[in-house]
Design an enzyme around this catalytic site. Structure first.
Site, PDB file in Angstrom:
ATOM      1  N   HIS A 254       0.816  -1.210   0.000  1.00 14.92           N
ATOM      2  CA  HIS A 254       0.000   0.000   0.000  1.00 14.92           C
ATOM      3  C   HIS A 254       0.852   1.264   0.000  1.00 14.92           C
ATOM      4  O   HIS A 254       0.331   2.347  -0.257  1.00 14.92           O
ATOM      5  CB  HIS A 254      -0.920   0.017   1.224  1.00 14.92           C
ATOM      6  CG  HIS A 254      -1.792   1.235   1.300  1.00 14.92           C
ATOM      7  ND1 HIS A 254      -2.749   1.519   0.342  1.00 14.92           N
ATOM      8  CD2 HIS A 254      -1.833   2.261   2.180  1.00 14.92           C
ATOM      9  CE1 HIS A 254      -3.347   2.655   0.646  1.00 14.92           C
ATOM     10  NE2 HIS A 254      -2.812   3.124   1.756  1.00 14.92           N
ATOM     11  N   CYS A 255       2.146   1.168   0.261  1.00 13.17           N
ATOM     12  CA  CYS A 255       2.943   2.380   0.464  1.00 13.17           C
ATOM     13  C   CYS A 255       3.726   2.810  -0.775  1.00 13.17           C
ATOM     14  O   CYS A 255       3.438   3.845  -1.376  1.00 13.17           O
ATOM     15  CB  CYS A 255       3.897   2.172   1.643  1.00 13.17           C
ATOM     16  SG  CYS A 255       3.057   2.018   3.228  1.00 13.17           S
ATOM     17  N   ILE A 256       4.721   2.025  -1.160  1.00 10.98           N
ATOM     18  CA  ILE A 256       5.662   2.481  -2.187  1.00 10.98           C
ATOM     19  C   ILE A 256       4.984   2.805  -3.520  1.00 10.98           C
ATOM     20  O   ILE A 256       5.257   3.855  -4.105  1.00 10.98           O
ATOM     21  CB  ILE A 256       6.794   1.457  -2.384  1.00 10.98           C
ATOM     22  CG1 ILE A 256       7.575   1.286  -1.083  1.00 10.98           C
ATOM     23  CG2 ILE A 256       7.742   1.900  -3.500  1.00 10.98           C
ATOM     24  CD1 ILE A 256       8.678   0.266  -1.169  1.00 10.98           C
ATOM     25  N   ILE A 258       2.011   3.733  -4.051  1.00 14.30           N
ATOM     26  CA  ILE A 258       0.867   4.624  -3.876  1.00 14.30           C
ATOM     27  C   ILE A 258       1.287   6.022  -3.428  1.00 14.30           C
ATOM     28  O   ILE A 258       0.906   7.035  -4.019  1.00 14.30           O
ATOM     29  CB  ILE A 258      -0.116   4.046  -2.836  1.00 14.30           C
ATOM     30  CG1 ILE A 258      -0.578   2.643  -3.246  1.00 14.30           C
ATOM     31  CG2 ILE A 258      -1.301   4.979  -2.645  1.00 14.30           C
ATOM     32  CD1 ILE A 258      -1.382   2.582  -4.499  1.00 14.30           C
ATOM     33  N   ASP A 259       2.092   6.078  -2.370  1.00 12.71           N
ATOM     34  CA  ASP A 259       2.357   7.349  -1.695  1.00 12.71           C
ATOM     35  C   ASP A 259       2.941   8.453  -2.584  1.00 12.71           C
ATOM     36  O   ASP A 259       2.576   9.622  -2.416  1.00 12.71           O
ATOM     37  CB  ASP A 259       3.279   7.121  -0.491  1.00 12.71           C
ATOM     38  CG  ASP A 259       2.601   6.294   0.595  1.00 12.71           C
ATOM     39  OD1 ASP A 259       1.440   5.903   0.398  1.00 12.71           O
ATOM     40  OD2 ASP A 259       3.243   6.020   1.626  1.00 12.71           O
TER      41      ASP A 259
END
Length: 417
Positions: A254-256, A258-259
């Site tokens: 969910h992080c790399i 998306i952010d």
């Protein structure tokens, strides 16, 4: 602070709830999915969730009325146009604004969800103010971005330092005090919720950019017939000024992936083109298709048409030794291979119910390593070859090309052929 309400019982929310129970808070977890609520109540997803100090509900309004602290861990995904969907944040802010006691006694509201800078000011503050609450008096508002690494037993939630920003000085004091009690790690206060939000995006954009760099290097060196892994290992002997990242089949979670878009979109709304961040996303988003195309090319060179081939994908999870499939490169690889009408089998030891076979040793035309689970690092390549496999596509550069070839396999890695 005694009673804590947690919005969102996904991975982060469950871990926060479990830790808060361990630290002897009374906890109520809120989620819109009744099945998620029930599994939390039964203690299946929240440690000690069946204790008297834990409740779970879909009724957020009643949950926040008597809460001393509120933590928001709801998802902030991207839509099909790569714009952040903040509807969950909006919904929670509305629930909090209508559900708080008329005399909230300085309730602390903390957003842990990853958000674009400005979200607290643009979405949460107006809703609370419209309900008649004074920020910094009736309600304290902070942003403490989550930091958690699923599957990493060396860095547990309680031991990871955190960044805290707030709308007021007193709010910052309250947030730091709360996390000092919740965690064993240091809390780093910053001047605003915007700085806190930006810090979270920078952390993951840094990784995204460096992974994109080594992926681009690998693709470039592949054209020059230079082994990228050997070259990166050599560069890593420099004791300063270089951090080793590894090329691979793609990034997930969910992080790399998306952010960075949170900052790209926010900057675009102010007339700035974040070209470097966009380029990194394009490179990393391209990697699953690259792996699929290398697979097809290797099949054809070996005399097998892709529409007549069966390919085994090893790993469906986005990272080693976890069962989380969010944004896994598996899906991009599979979709691209299926566009060639290739038959696909799947094996992931962390996801037995989603595997189509029960072993990595199958009579298939090619095996593609997608996720480098520990189990896959010790695969018997000779046994794989004896099972009828001709081709090994090493999407994580785990295996020795020499050992693979001596086992009778055609080997292709990322930037190594």
């Amino acid at each position: 602070m005694r009673r804590l309400a947690i919005f969102g019982l996904g991975y982060v929310g469950r871990e926060v709830a479990s830790l808060a129970l361990e630290r002897e808070f009374d906890v109520v977890g809120i989620d819109t999915d009744p099945a998620v609520v029930e599994s939390a109540r039964e203690g299946e997803t929240v440690r000690d969730g069946s204790s008297d100090r834990f409740e779970a509900t879909t009724d957020g309004g009643s949950a926040v009325e008597d809460a001393d602290g509120i933590v928001v861990t709801v998802p902030t995904p991207l839509d099909s146009s790569y714009s952040v969907d903040l509807s969950a944040i909006e919904g929670v802010a509305d629930v909090i604004a209508t559900g708080l006691s008329p005399d909230p006694r300085g309730t602390l509201v903390v957003l842990e969800s990853t958000i674009p800078p400005g979200t607290v000011a643009d979405i949460v503050v107006p809703r609370l103010q419209a309900a008649g609450y004074e920020i910094g008096d009736d309600v304290f508002l902070a942003h403490v971005p989550e930091r958690i690494d699923p599957g990493n037993d060396e860095w547990l939630l309680a031991e990871i330092p955190r960044v805290a920003g707030a709308r007021t000085d007193r709010g910052l004091e309250r947030a730091v005090s709360f996390y000092d009690r919740l965690l064993d790690a240091d809390i780093h206060p910053v001047s605003s919720t915007e700085v806190a939000a930006a810090s979270k995006i920078i952390e993951n954009a840094y990784r995204d950019i460096n992974i994109a760099f080594v992926n681009e290097v690998a693709l470039t060196l592949d054209e020059l017939q230079i082994d990228a892994s050997e070259a990166l290992d050599a560069a890593d002997t420099k004791p300063f000024g270089f951090t080793r990242f590894s090329p691979g089949a793609g990034v997930g979670g969910h992080c790399i992936p998306i952010d960075p878009y949170f900052l790209i979109e926010r900057a675009a709304s102010n007339g700035h083109n974040s070209r470097f961040l966009k380029a990194a996303r394009e490179v990393n988003d391209r990697m699953p298709a690259y792996i699929a195309e290398r697979t097809v090319d290797t099949l054809v060179r070996g005399g097998t048409l892709p529409q007549e081939a069966t390919v085994l994908l090893l790993g469906k999870a986005f990272k080693p030794n976890v069962s989380d499939t969010r944004n896994s490169p598996y899906f991009g690889i599979r979709t691209k291979l299926e566009s060639y009408h290739t038959s696909i089998e799947t094996y992931d030891p962390t996801l037995p119910d989603e595997s189509t076979v029960d072993s990595p040793y199958q009579e298939v035309d090619a095996v593609v390593l997608v996720t480098d689970h520990d189990e896959f690092r010790t695969l018997d390549l000779r046994r794989m070859s004896d099972s009828g496999v001709d081709i090994l596509i090493d999407g994580r550069n785990v295996f020795s090309p020499e050992k693979a070839r001596s086992a009778g396999l055609t080997y292709v890695g990322v930037g190594r052929s």
